[in-house]
Design a protein around this motif. Structure first.
Motif, PDB file in Angstrom:
ATOM      1  N   ARG A 218      -3.355 -14.163  10.888  1.00 33.84           N
ATOM      2  CA  ARG A 218      -3.716 -14.460  12.218  1.00 33.84           C
ATOM      3  C   ARG A 218      -5.141 -14.042  12.553  1.00 33.84           C
ATOM      4  N   TRP A 219      -5.923 -13.630  11.631  1.00 36.05           N
ATOM      5  CA  TRP A 219      -7.333 -13.444  11.716  1.00 36.05           C
ATOM      6  C   TRP A 219      -7.956 -14.192  12.696  1.00 36.05           C
TER       7      TRP A 219
ATOM      8  N   ILE B 244      -6.240  -6.701  13.466  1.00 37.19           N
ATOM      9  CA  ILE B 244      -5.133  -7.089  12.706  1.00 37.19           C
ATOM     10  C   ILE B 244      -5.246  -6.664  11.191  1.00 37.19           C
ATOM     11  N   PRO B 245      -4.425  -5.853  10.770  1.00 40.13           N
ATOM     12  CA  PRO B 245      -4.446  -5.612   9.533  1.00 40.13           C
ATOM     13  C   PRO B 245      -3.980  -6.686   8.367  1.00 40.13           C
ATOM     14  N   GLU B 246      -4.343  -6.201   6.927  1.00 40.22           N
ATOM     15  CA  GLU B 246      -4.132  -7.367   5.796  1.00 40.22           C
ATOM     16  C   GLU B 246      -2.739  -7.905   5.911  1.00 40.22           C
TER      17      GLU B 246
ATOM     18  N   GLU C  87      -7.575  -4.104   3.801  1.00 37.18           N
ATOM     19  CA  GLU C  87      -8.643  -4.696   4.914  1.00 37.18           C
ATOM     20  C   GLU C  87      -8.051  -5.000   6.298  1.00 37.18           C
ATOM     21  N   ALA C  88      -8.646  -5.076   7.173  1.00 33.74           N
ATOM     22  CA  ALA C  88      -8.383  -5.358   8.496  1.00 33.74           C
ATOM     23  C   ALA C  88      -9.728  -6.167   8.944  1.00 33.74           C
TER      24      ALA C  88
ATOM     25  N   HIS D  16      -2.044  -0.845  13.262  1.00 30.99           N
ATOM     26  CA  HIS D  16      -1.473  -1.748  14.611  1.00 30.99           C
ATOM     27  C   HIS D  16      -2.061  -3.116  14.356  1.00 30.99           C
ATOM     28  N   THR D  17      -1.072  -4.213  14.644  1.00 33.94           N
ATOM     29  CA  THR D  17      -1.583  -5.446  14.944  1.00 33.94           C
ATOM     30  C   THR D  17      -1.398  -5.652  16.550  1.00 33.94           C
TER      31      THR D  17
END
Length: 278
Positions: free
Chosen positions: A264-265, A257-259, A235-236, A159-160
């Motif tokens: 948006r990290w 927030i996934p890769e 990676e997230a 999920h984001t």
């Protein structure tokens, strides 16, 4: 000349005959003399006016008050009754997800990517916290069992999402009264997010932040998650904050927030700096 028949009288009679005759005014009508169709028409007009006034009076209180641009409150449907709220602690049949030791203090490093514009403040009255409302591509979407959620893309693992809810599972035995208590609860919430926001087998590899919430009592943890998706290891970056809101159970803000959305990290830095109790 005959009496009364002089020239003056003859002239007066001649003038009277030459003037147009004005008919007498009609007698006043009584109610019974008015045609029935006129009565019905007048009654219909009066009824229409009364009905319109009644509509304005009855519904005048239903006009919504326009919210300020700084607030966006998004209500989402509750989780279906057949799907119980996930617990932060494993059941006896589950193997606890191992976590590395949580640092007592670690500043949030600036993550990669570009921070989204902040367009306002989300106020979650059900939970008791506020946090930034982010511009597109973030959108408010339904995402039970959370109270309010902002998402990017479809509802799918990984999920984001940025979402708020009360701390899942059972309430603590007593209200937390120290940073260490809130830090432990935040670690439980991070463990819970691994099993609900990421593919099975996801692991928490590193704590990227461990700090007190900016306002009030509570704790924020940042962490890096590794998982396998479409046959590739990815990676997230994620965040969880637990905030004291006057109850035994704290409020929770969780973000993952996934890769695939690594641009948006940096938004996690924005959230960590601006989560607040109401």
């Amino acid at each position: 000349m005959r009496a009364g028949g002089g020239p003056g009288q003859q002239i007066a009679q001649s003038l009277q005959r030459s003037m147009p005759q004005i008919p007498p005014p009609p007698p006043a009508r009584r109610l019974g003399d008015i045609p029935v169709r006129v009565v019905y028409l007048a009654g219909a007009v009066v009824a229409t006016v009364v009905a319109v006034l009644a509509v304005f009076v009855v519904f005048s209180g239903d006009v919504p008050t326009r919210q300020g641009s700084s607030d966006q409150v998004v209500r989402v449907a509750p989780a279906p009754s057949a799907s119980p709220t996930p617990s932060a602690s494993p059941t006896p049949s589950e193997t606890p997800i191992a976590l590395p030791p949580v640092p007592e203090s670690k500043g949030y490093a600036t993550l990669s990517g570009k921070a989204s514009d902040v367009t306002g403040t989300i106020t979650d009255d059900n939970v008791g916290i506020t946090y930034p409302r982010l511009d597109a591509p973030w959108q408010a979407r339904s995402f039970p069992p959370f109270s309010i959620a902002q998402r990017i893309g479809e509802v799918a693992v990984p999920h984001t999402v940025i979402a708020s809810a009360m701390f899942p599972g059972e309430s603590p035995a007593q209200k937390p009264d120290s940073n260490a208590d809130y830090r432990e609860i935040a670690a439980q919430a991070a463990r819970w997010s691994l099993s609900t926001q990421f593919p099975e087998g996801a692991t928490l590899d590193e704590w990227t932040a461990s700090k007190k919430v900016p306002v009030g009592e509570g704790w924020t943890l940042g962490y890096k998650v590794t998982y396998t998706f479409d046959g590739a290891e990815q990676e997230a970056q994620a965040l969880v904050a637990v905030v004291e809101v006057g109850k035994t159970k704290p409020a929770m803000l969780v973000a993952s927030i996934p890769e695939t959305n690594k641009a948006r990290w940096r938004d996690l830095n924005t959230l960590a700096a601006r989560v607040r109790p109401i």
